[in-house]
Design a protein around this motif. Structure first.
Motif, PDB file in Angstrom:
ATOM      1  N   GLY A  53     -37.868  23.584  37.892  1.00 42.79           N
ATOM      2  CA  GLY A  53     -36.989  22.668  38.620  1.00 42.79           C
ATOM      3  C   GLY A  53     -37.525  21.259  38.428  1.00 42.79           C
ATOM      4  N   ASP A  54     -37.623  20.506  39.523  1.00 40.31           N
ATOM      5  CA  ASP A  54     -38.145  19.138  39.432  1.00 40.31           C
ATOM      6  C   ASP A  54     -39.621  19.058  39.794  1.00 40.31           C
ATOM      7  OD1 ASP A  54     -35.783  17.814  38.584  1.00 40.31           O
ATOM      8  OD2 ASP A  54     -34.977  17.961  40.620  1.00 40.31           O
ATOM      9  N   LYS A  55     -40.319  20.167  39.693  1.00 36.13           N
ATOM     10  CA  LYS A  55     -41.728  20.170  40.083  1.00 36.13           C
ATOM     11  C   LYS A  55     -42.663  20.576  38.943  1.00 36.13           C
ATOM     12  CE  LYS A  55     -40.795  21.124  44.937  1.00 36.13           C
ATOM     13  NZ  LYS A  55     -40.982  19.927  45.581  1.00 36.13           N
ATOM     14  N   LYS A  56     -43.839  19.955  38.991  1.00 31.32           N
ATOM     15  CA  LYS A  56     -44.820  20.198  37.925  1.00 31.32           C
ATOM     16  C   LYS A  56     -45.744  21.344  38.304  1.00 31.32           C
ATOM     17  CE  LYS A  56     -48.466  17.697  35.420  1.00 31.32           C
ATOM     18  NZ  LYS A  56     -48.841  16.356  34.915  1.00 31.32           N
ATOM     19  N   ILE A  57     -45.827  22.334  37.427  1.00 27.57           N
ATOM     20  CA  ILE A  57     -46.685  23.494  37.691  1.00 27.57           C
ATOM     21  C   ILE A  57     -47.940  23.483  36.817  1.00 27.57           C
ATOM     22  CG2 ILE A  57     -45.489  25.048  36.049  1.00 27.57           C
ATOM     23  CD1 ILE A  57     -45.800  27.230  38.316  1.00 27.57           C
ATOM     24  N   CYS A  58     -47.895  22.675  35.752  1.00 29.68           N
ATOM     25  CA  CYS A  58     -48.998  22.732  34.794  1.00 29.68           C
ATOM     26  C   CYS A  58     -49.086  21.428  34.001  1.00 29.68           C
ATOM     27  CB  CYS A  58     -48.725  23.908  33.858  1.00 29.68           C
ATOM     28  SG  CYS A  58     -49.932  24.159  32.574  1.00 29.68           S
ATOM     29  N   GLY A  59     -50.323  20.987  33.777  1.00 32.43           N
ATOM     30  CA  GLY A  59     -50.558  19.793  32.974  1.00 32.43           C
ATOM     31  C   GLY A  59     -51.414  20.137  31.768  1.00 32.43           C
ATOM     32  N   VAL A  60     -51.216  19.406  30.695  1.00 28.90           N
ATOM     33  CA  VAL A  60     -51.917  19.681  29.443  1.00 28.90           C
ATOM     34  C   VAL A  60     -52.557  18.392  28.933  1.00 28.90           C
ATOM     35  CG1 VAL A  60     -51.634  20.460  27.053  1.00 28.90           C
ATOM     36  CG2 VAL A  60     -50.202  21.454  28.844  1.00 28.90           C
ATOM     37  N   LEU A  61     -53.807  18.481  28.535  1.00 28.88           N
ATOM     38  CA  LEU A  61     -54.487  17.330  27.936  1.00 28.88           C
ATOM     39  C   LEU A  61     -55.125  17.775  26.623  1.00 28.88           C
ATOM     40  CD1 LEU A  61     -55.497  14.369  28.137  1.00 28.88           C
ATOM     41  CD2 LEU A  61     -57.493  15.247  29.355  1.00 28.88           C
ATOM     42  N   ILE A  62     -54.488  17.381  25.514  1.00 27.74           N
ATOM     43  CA  ILE A  62     -54.983  17.766  24.186  1.00 27.74           C
ATOM     44  C   ILE A  62     -55.785  16.605  23.617  1.00 27.74           C
ATOM     45  CG2 ILE A  62     -54.324  18.448  21.835  1.00 27.74           C
ATOM     46  CD1 ILE A  62     -51.773  19.688  23.046  1.00 27.74           C
ATOM     47  N   GLU A  63     -57.004  16.893  23.206  1.00 26.96           N
ATOM     48  CA  GLU A  63     -57.845  15.844  22.627  1.00 26.96           C
ATOM     49  C   GLU A  63     -58.288  16.284  21.228  1.00 26.96           C
ATOM     50  OE1 GLU A  63     -60.175  13.532  25.831  1.00 26.96           O
ATOM     51  OE2 GLU A  63     -60.294  15.615  26.496  1.00 26.96           O
ATOM     52  N   ASN A  64     -57.819  15.545  20.232  1.00 30.87           N
ATOM     53  CA  ASN A  64     -58.133  15.888  18.848  1.00 30.87           C
ATOM     54  C   ASN A  64     -59.242  14.999  18.303  1.00 30.87           C
ATOM     55  OD1 ASN A  64     -56.203  17.925  18.499  1.00 30.87           O
ATOM     56  ND2 ASN A  64     -54.599  16.416  18.111  1.00 30.87           N
ATOM     57  N   LYS A  65     -60.160  15.629  17.584  1.00 31.11           N
ATOM     58  CA  LYS A  65     -61.179  14.858  16.880  1.00 31.11           C
ATOM     59  C   LYS A  65     -60.798  14.879  15.409  1.00 31.11           C
ATOM     60  CE  LYS A  65     -66.155  14.574  16.267  1.00 31.11           C
ATOM     61  NZ  LYS A  65     -67.406  15.259  16.617  1.00 31.11           N
ATOM     62  N   LEU A  66     -60.498  13.707  14.881  1.00 27.67           N
ATOM     63  CA  LEU A  66     -60.024  13.623  13.500  1.00 27.67           C
ATOM     64  C   LEU A  66     -61.161  13.299  12.546  1.00 27.67           C
ATOM     65  CD1 LEU A  66     -56.795  11.450  14.089  1.00 27.67           C
ATOM     66  CD2 LEU A  66     -56.967  13.941  14.021  1.00 27.67           C
ATOM     67  N   GLU A  67     -60.982  13.799  11.302  1.00 24.69           N
ATOM     68  CA  GLU A  67     -61.888  13.429  10.220  1.00 24.69           C
ATOM     69  C   GLU A  67     -60.968  13.032   9.080  1.00 24.69           C
ATOM     70  OE1 GLU A  67     -65.950  15.693   9.522  1.00 24.69           O
ATOM     71  OE2 GLU A  67     -64.379  16.433   8.197  1.00 24.69           O
ATOM     72  N   GLY A  68     -60.719  11.750   8.932  1.00 23.56           N
ATOM     73  CA  GLY A  68     -59.674  11.307   8.009  1.00 23.56           C
ATOM     74  C   GLY A  68     -58.333  11.792   8.516  1.00 23.56           C
ATOM     75  N   GLN A  69     -57.584  12.466   7.649  1.00 22.41           N
ATOM     76  CA  GLN A  69     -56.284  13.010   8.036  1.00 22.41           C
ATOM     77  C   GLN A  69     -56.402  14.398   8.659  1.00 22.41           C
ATOM     78  OE1 GLN A  69     -52.737  12.327   8.118  1.00 22.41           O
ATOM     79  NE2 GLN A  69     -53.833  10.407   8.406  1.00 22.41           N
ATOM     80  N   ARG A  70     -57.610  14.949   8.616  1.00 19.58           N
ATOM     81  CA  ARG A  70     -57.831  16.324   9.042  1.00 19.58           C
ATOM     82  C   ARG A  70     -58.173  16.373  10.530  1.00 19.58           C
ATOM     83  NH1 ARG A  70     -61.768  20.635   8.559  1.00 19.58           N
ATOM     84  NH2 ARG A  70     -63.417  19.127   8.988  1.00 19.58           N
ATOM     85  N   ILE A  71     -57.719  17.434  11.213  1.00 19.59           N
ATOM     86  CA  ILE A  71     -58.134  17.634  12.600  1.00 19.59           C
ATOM     87  C   ILE A  71     -59.378  18.504  12.568  1.00 19.59           C
ATOM     88  CG2 ILE A  71     -57.537  18.620  14.837  1.00 19.59           C
ATOM     89  CD1 ILE A  71     -54.624  17.986  14.223  1.00 19.59           C
ATOM     90  N   LYS A  72     -60.494  17.912  12.950  1.00 18.65           N
ATOM     91  CA  LYS A  72     -61.750  18.652  12.895  1.00 18.65           C
ATOM     92  C   LYS A  72     -61.831  19.604  14.080  1.00 18.65           C
ATOM     93  CE  LYS A  72     -66.634  17.818  12.026  1.00 18.65           C
ATOM     94  NZ  LYS A  72     -67.264  18.149  13.324  1.00 18.65           N
ATOM     95  N   ASP A  73     -61.684  19.047  15.277  1.00 17.89           N
ATOM     96  CA  ASP A  73     -61.692  19.867  16.486  1.00 17.89           C
ATOM     97  C   ASP A  73     -60.489  19.507  17.333  1.00 17.89           C
ATOM     98  OD1 ASP A  73     -64.399  20.830  15.965  1.00 17.89           O
ATOM     99  OD2 ASP A  73     -65.044  18.819  16.569  1.00 17.89           O
ATOM    100  N   CYS A  74     -59.890  20.507  17.910  1.00 13.98           N
ATOM    101  CA  CYS A  74     -58.778  20.279  18.817  1.00 13.98           C
ATOM    102  C   CYS A  74     -59.107  20.965  20.137  1.00 13.98           C
ATOM    103  CB  CYS A  74     -57.497  20.850  18.209  1.00 13.98           C
ATOM    104  SG  CYS A  74     -56.113  20.887  19.364  1.00 13.98           S
ATOM    105  N   VAL A  75     -59.224  20.150  21.195  1.00 17.51           N
ATOM    106  CA  VAL A  75     -59.516  20.696  22.525  1.00 17.51           C
ATOM    107  C   VAL A  75     -58.229  20.648  23.342  1.00 17.51           C
ATOM    108  CG1 VAL A  75     -60.854  20.409  24.649  1.00 17.51           C
ATOM    109  CG2 VAL A  75     -61.943  19.987  22.430  1.00 17.51           C
ATOM    110  N   ILE A  76     -57.766  21.825  23.715  1.00 19.72           N
ATOM    111  CA  ILE A  76     -56.530  21.951  24.490  1.00 19.72           C
ATOM    112  C   ILE A  76     -56.915  22.237  25.935  1.00 19.72           C
ATOM    113  CG2 ILE A  76     -54.390  23.277  24.773  1.00 19.72           C
ATOM    114  CD1 ILE A  76     -54.847  24.187  21.771  1.00 19.72           C
ATOM    115  N   GLY A  77     -56.755  21.256  26.802  1.00 18.61           N
ATOM    116  CA  GLY A  77     -57.118  21.423  28.216  1.00 18.61           C
ATOM    117  C   GLY A  77     -55.881  21.725  29.039  1.00 18.61           C
ATOM    118  N   ILE A  78     -55.988  22.748  29.874  1.00 15.71           N
ATOM    119  CA  ILE A  78     -54.829  23.170  30.653  1.00 15.71           C
ATOM    120  C   ILE A  78     -55.202  23.340  32.122  1.00 15.71           C
ATOM    121  CG2 ILE A  78     -53.153  25.061  30.977  1.00 15.71           C
ATOM    122  CD1 ILE A  78     -53.271  25.384  27.886  1.00 15.71           C
ATOM    123  N   GLY A  79     -54.409  22.753  32.972  1.00 11.24           N
ATOM    124  CA  GLY A  79     -54.569  22.913  34.421  1.00 11.24           C
ATOM    125  C   GLY A  79     -53.284  23.526  34.959  1.00 11.24           C
TER     126      GLY A  79
END
Ligand code: BTN
Length: 238
Positions: free
Chosen positions: A103-129
């Motif tokens: 509905g109009d309520k938030k049940i979950c938030g996501v914070l994705i933090e990518n560590k890049l090496e050039g064009q490549r994604i070295k590490d991707c941390v997907i944080g979920i609450g």
């Protein structure tokens, strides 16, 4: 296929930060409590001890580049919707770019933090609450809801996490992820109020670009692209 090692900890500042410091390979860290949970931008993420699901997943996607990284947002958001629909009967939607709404309520938030090496994604941390068993919200989050508030009963957090990890793996090989993401968008139909800078306007969602920008069409029929934080949804929480 990913085979996640799962680490449970009682308390940390932020599982995303913990993962960036201690993460190895592909793994998951779950905490019962965060002393400095991070939300998007400068926001914090508050959650009652032991009630909710607070976790971060570390992955190293090989077929996603810096340019196509929005795919990860789509994959995670769709996986969360598919997971939640196994636990609640209400439709679950994605408020662009990656808030999960019922509905109009938030049940979950996501914070994705990518560590890049050039064009490549070295590490991707997907944080979920994910709000699971909490029923009283004291923080300034405007419109929270939890699974318990929707179902009236407690949900096993471990079962929820395992379901999500299965859905996440499926979403990564889902060939229709872009379409699924679009079909799940909150307010994908009709005209609704938005705010950009200090201007309030009514618009309808045209779609989301591959780079993650939201396209809105205003009352004059003119389309505009908005990057994250350039536009906000005006939601009546009456
Ligand atoms: C948002 O603002 O909507 C994003 C919230 C993300 C919160 C989760 S809780 C687990 C992980 N660790 C953090 O510090 N933040 C994310």
């Amino acid at each position: 296929m990913m085979n996640f090692k799962i680490v449970h900890i009682e308390e940390t500042d932020s599982t995303n930060r913990w993962m960036k410091e201690h993460g190895e390979g592909e793994m998951v860290v779950v905490a019962d409590f965060q002393t400095a949970g991070k939300g998007c931008g400068q926001n914090s993420w508050e959650s009652e001890r032991g009630q909710n699901l607070l976790f971060s997943v570390l992955i190293h996607p090989t077929n996603v580049s810096a340019r196509t990284q929005f795919i990860i947002t789509q994959v995670v958001s769709v996986a969360l919707c598919n997971t939640l629909e196994k636990f609640i009967i209400q439709p679950v939607e994605i408020k662009w770019p990656n808030d999960i709404y019922v509905g109009d309520k938030k049940i979950c938030g996501v914070l994705i933090e990518n560590k890049l090496e050039g064009q490549r994604i070295k590490d991707c941390v997907i944080g979920i609450g994910l709000d699971v068993n909490q029923t009283v919200f004291k923080s300034d989050a405007p419109n929270p809801v939890s699974i318990k508030l929707l179902t009236g009963h407690d949900t096993d957090r471990e079962q929820l996490l395992n379901t999500f990890l299965t859905e996440l793996q499926q979403a990564f090989v889902n060939k229709t992820i872009q379409r699924d993401y679009h079909n799940r968008l909150y307010r994908r139909q009709g005209r609704h109020p938005y705010m950009a800078g200090d201007k309030r306007f009514e618009a309808s969602i045209v779609g989301v670009n591959d780079d993650g920008r939201l396209m809105l069409e205003n009352e004059q029929g003119i389309a505009h692209l908005f990057a994250f934080k350039e536009v906000s949804f005006i939601i009546d929480n009456g």
